[in-house]
Design an enzyme around this catalytic site. Structure first.
Site, PDB file in Angstrom:
ATOM      1  N   ARG A 282      41.769  60.348  44.126  1.00 20.49           N
ATOM      2  CA  ARG A 282      42.738  59.276  43.815  1.00 20.49           C
ATOM      3  C   ARG A 282      43.592  59.669  42.620  1.00 20.49           C
ATOM      4  O   ARG A 282      44.819  59.453  42.614  1.00 20.49           O
ATOM      5  CB  ARG A 282      41.967  57.981  43.556  1.00 20.49           C
ATOM      6  CG  ARG A 282      42.723  56.858  42.841  1.00 20.49           C
ATOM      7  CD  ARG A 282      43.801  56.257  43.706  1.00 20.49           C
ATOM      8  NE  ARG A 282      44.384  55.110  43.043  1.00 20.49           N
ATOM      9  CZ  ARG A 282      45.242  55.182  42.029  1.00 20.49           C
ATOM     10  NH1 ARG A 282      45.613  56.366  41.553  1.00 20.49           N
ATOM     11  NH2 ARG A 282      45.752  54.085  41.483  1.00 20.49           N
TER      12      ARG A 282
ATOM     13  N   ARG B  18      34.118  49.906  53.349  1.00 21.58           N
ATOM     14  CA  ARG B  18      34.611  50.557  52.119  1.00 21.58           C
ATOM     15  C   ARG B  18      33.736  51.741  51.712  1.00 21.58           C
ATOM     16  O   ARG B  18      33.595  52.040  50.528  1.00 21.58           O
ATOM     17  CB  ARG B  18      34.715  49.567  50.952  1.00 21.58           C
ATOM     18  CG  ARG B  18      35.775  48.491  51.138  1.00 21.58           C
ATOM     19  CD  ARG B  18      35.984  47.728  49.839  1.00 21.58           C
ATOM     20  NE  ARG B  18      36.725  46.496  50.079  1.00 21.58           N
ATOM     21  CZ  ARG B  18      36.495  45.358  49.450  1.00 21.58           C
ATOM     22  NH1 ARG B  18      35.537  45.275  48.543  1.00 21.58           N
ATOM     23  NH2 ARG B  18      37.221  44.293  49.711  1.00 21.58           N
TER      24      ARG B  18
ATOM     25  N   TYR C  56      48.576  37.309  52.984  1.00 15.63           N
ATOM     26  CA  TYR C  56      49.251  38.138  51.988  1.00 15.63           C
ATOM     27  C   TYR C  56      50.768  38.041  52.116  1.00 15.63           C
ATOM     28  O   TYR C  56      51.500  38.045  51.115  1.00 15.63           O
ATOM     29  CB  TYR C  56      48.817  39.592  52.143  1.00 15.63           C
ATOM     30  CG  TYR C  56      47.389  39.846  51.732  1.00 15.63           C
ATOM     31  CD1 TYR C  56      47.050  40.024  50.389  1.00 15.63           C
ATOM     32  CD2 TYR C  56      46.381  39.932  52.678  1.00 15.63           C
ATOM     33  CE1 TYR C  56      45.744  40.266  50.006  1.00 15.63           C
ATOM     34  CE2 TYR C  56      45.064  40.183  52.310  1.00 15.63           C
ATOM     35  CZ  TYR C  56      44.746  40.347  50.968  1.00 15.63           C
ATOM     36  OH  TYR C  56      43.445  40.577  50.593  1.00 15.63           O
TER      37      TYR C  56
ATOM     38  N   ASP D 133      44.723  51.008  54.620  1.00 11.88           N
ATOM     39  CA  ASP D 133      44.734  49.676  54.016  1.00 11.88           C
ATOM     40  C   ASP D 133      45.101  48.664  55.083  1.00 11.88           C
ATOM     41  O   ASP D 133      45.854  48.992  56.016  1.00 11.88           O
ATOM     42  CB  ASP D 133      45.733  49.608  52.854  1.00 11.88           C
ATOM     43  CG  ASP D 133      45.560  48.335  52.027  1.00 11.88           C
ATOM     44  OD1 ASP D 133      44.687  48.329  51.144  1.00 11.88           O
ATOM     45  OD2 ASP D 133      46.266  47.348  52.288  1.00 11.88           O
TER      46      ASP D 133
ATOM     47  N   ARG E 203      35.892  53.652  45.575  1.00  7.26           N
ATOM     48  CA  ARG E 203      35.826  53.922  44.133  1.00  7.26           C
ATOM     49  C   ARG E 203      34.420  54.124  43.589  1.00  7.26           C
ATOM     50  O   ARG E 203      34.267  54.576  42.463  1.00  7.26           O
ATOM     51  CB  ARG E 203      36.502  52.773  43.373  1.00  7.26           C
ATOM     52  CG  ARG E 203      38.004  52.723  43.559  1.00  7.26           C
ATOM     53  CD  ARG E 203      38.616  51.550  42.837  1.00  7.26           C
ATOM     54  NE  ARG E 203      38.256  50.289  43.470  1.00  7.26           N
ATOM     55  CZ  ARG E 203      38.537  49.094  42.953  1.00  7.26           C
ATOM     56  NH1 ARG E 203      39.135  49.006  41.786  1.00  7.26           N
ATOM     57  NH2 ARG E 203      38.196  47.993  43.602  1.00  7.26           N
TER      58      ARG E 203
END
Length: 356
Positions: free
Chosen positions: A39, A26, A153, A76, A30
Site C-alpha cells: 500500500r 477482507r 454511499y 472496492d 491492513r
C-alpha cells in the site's frame, strides 16, 4: 485444467467435502504487514486498487501466508459508482467520499451503466492476472456491493452513521430511489458477468448496509435487487458452475426470504446461530460464516475454541454446505499469528468432526 483445491466450490454447491473450507472477508488487508508495505509503495488506496499488478500482489498475500481455500479479488465495493463518474476519493480518517452525490432528479437521470470493458477494465485485467498467478491452486471469488449498499454511499456522498439522506429519499421519493436501485442493479449484473468472463470461480454480493432497513423496506428495496442479480448473472463458464453468495450484514430477520431468491449460498453474521438458520432454511442454500471478528483479539486458544463452536453449531455437513468465515471483515489490528491459528483449527477440527 482442474483446480488443485476445489473444496470451497464443493461446499457452496453442497457436495461432499473432507473438511470445512475457510476464507476471510477482507483477508487481503491492513492487518498484514506485507499489505501495508505494498500500500505504501502504491502511494494511495486507489493507486493500489486500480493497478492490476498491485491488486494481484495483495490478493495473493494472504493465500501465500495461510492455506486458505479461496482467494478474493482485491478491489472496492465502490468501483461501480466511481465508474459512473461520481468522483470517488478516500479521505484519511473519514473513508470514501463522492464529489457528486446523487440527491436530485437531475443527478439520478445522469446515472448510467458503465461498460466493464471501459471504465472497469482495470478490475477485469486484475482478475486475469490473479488467475494466472494462482495457476489453478484455489478458486478466485469476484464480488460487488449490493444496489442498496451502493445507493447508501451515492446518496449520502460517503459514509454515514444514520443514513438520513438515503432514508429520506426512500420514504419521500420512492420512485427516485427505485430509479437509482434499478440502475445499480443493471450495473452490478454487467460487472459480475464481466468478472465471470474474466475467470472468477464464484461471485459474492455484499449487502453491507441492508440490515439498517426496517423489515418492510428491506423486502421492498433491497431483496428484489438481490434476487434479480442472482437470477441474471451467468451460472456457468465452459461447463463449470459459478456459484453465487449473498451476504446481508444484519440478515437475521430475513434469512428465510434470502434463502429463497436463488443464490447458492448465504453469508450470515455472528448474531445468528448457524444451526438455527440451517433448520429454518432446510439446507436450501449453503451457509457462510459466522465467527465474530472480535474473537480474534482474545488470543489463539480462545479463537480455536470459538472456531470449534461454529463448526459444531452448523453440524454435520450431510447434504448441506458450510464455508467458514467471519461474520464481517477482519479488523485491521488483528494479529496475523492468530489468523494462522484460526485457519489451522478450522481445517484440523472439521476433518475429525465430519469423519465421526
Amino acid at each position: 485444467m482442474k483446480l488443485q483445491n476445489d473444496t470451497f466450490l464443493r461446499a457452496l454447491c453442497k457436495l461432499p467435502t473432507d473438511y470445512t473450507p475457510i476464507w476471510l472477508m477482507r483477508q487481503a488487508g491492513r492487518y498484514l504487514p506485507e499489505y501495508r508495505r505494498t500500500r505504501s509503495e502504491a502511494g494511495s488506496f486507489m493507486g493500489l486498487a486500480m493497478s492490476p499488478h498491485y491488486a494481484c500482489e495483495v490478493t495473493l498475500q494472504p493465500v501465500d501466508r495461510y492455506p486458505l481455500d479461496a482467494a478474493i479479488l482485491f478491489s472496492d465495493i465502490l468501483t461501480i459508482p466511481d465508474a459512473m463518474g461520481l468522483g470517488l476519493s478516500f479521505v484519511a480518517g473519514e473513508g470514501p467520499k463522492f464529489a457528486k452525490p446523487v440527491q436530485d432528479e437531475e443527478a439520478v437521470k445522469a446515472l448510467y451503466v458503465p461498460d466493464p470493458a471501459d471504465k472497469l477494465k482495470y478490475v477485469t485485467d486484475a482478475v486475469c492476472e490473479i488467475k494466472r498467478a494462482l495457476n489453478y491452486r484455489i478458486p478466485l471469488i469476484g464480488f460487488s456491493g449490493s444496489p442498496f449498499t451502493l445507493a447508501c454511499y451515492m446518496v449520502e456522498g460517503g459514509s454515514s452513521s444514520n443514513y438520513r439522506k438515503v432514508k429520506e429519499m426512500m420514504y419521500r421519493r420512492p420512485d427516485l430511489f427505485n430509479a437509482i436501485l434499478n440502475k445499480n442493479t443493471d450495473a452490478v449484473i454487467a460487472y459480475l458477468n464481466a468478472q465471470i468472463d474474466s475467470g472468477v470461480d464464484a461471485v459474492m454480493v455484499f449487502d453491507t448496509w441492508g440490515g439498517t432497513l426496517s423489515h418492510e423496506t428491506y423486502l421492498q428495496f433491497s431483496l428484489p435487487c438481490l434476487k434479480r442479480i442472482v437470477n441474471s448473472v451467468k451460472r456457468e463458464r465452459h461447463g463449470q458452475k459459478i456459484p453465487s453468495i449473498v451476504f446481508t450484514k444484519g440478515c437475521a430477520p430475513w434469512v428465510k426470504e434470502i434463502s429463497e431468491i436463488g443464490a447458492d449460498a448465504m453469508g450470515v453474521d455472528w448474531t445468528v446461530s448457524l444451526g438455527d438458520v440451517r433448520a429454518l432454511t432446510q439446507d436450501r442454500v449453503a451457509l457462510q460464516g459466522n465467527l465474530d471478528p472480535s474473537v480474534l483479539f482474545a488470543g489463539a486458544d480462545v479463537v480455536r475454541e470459538q472456531a470449534r463452536k461454529v463448526i459444531e453449531d452448523f453440524g454435520q455437513v450431510g447434504n448441506g454446505g458450510h464455508v467458514f468465515n467471519l461474520g464481517h471483515g477482519i479488523d485491521k489490528d488483528t494479529d496475523p499469528e492468530v489468523v494462522a491459528a484460526l485457519v489451522d483449527e478450522v481445517h484440523s477440527y472439521s476433518r475429525n468432526f465430519h469423519s465421526c
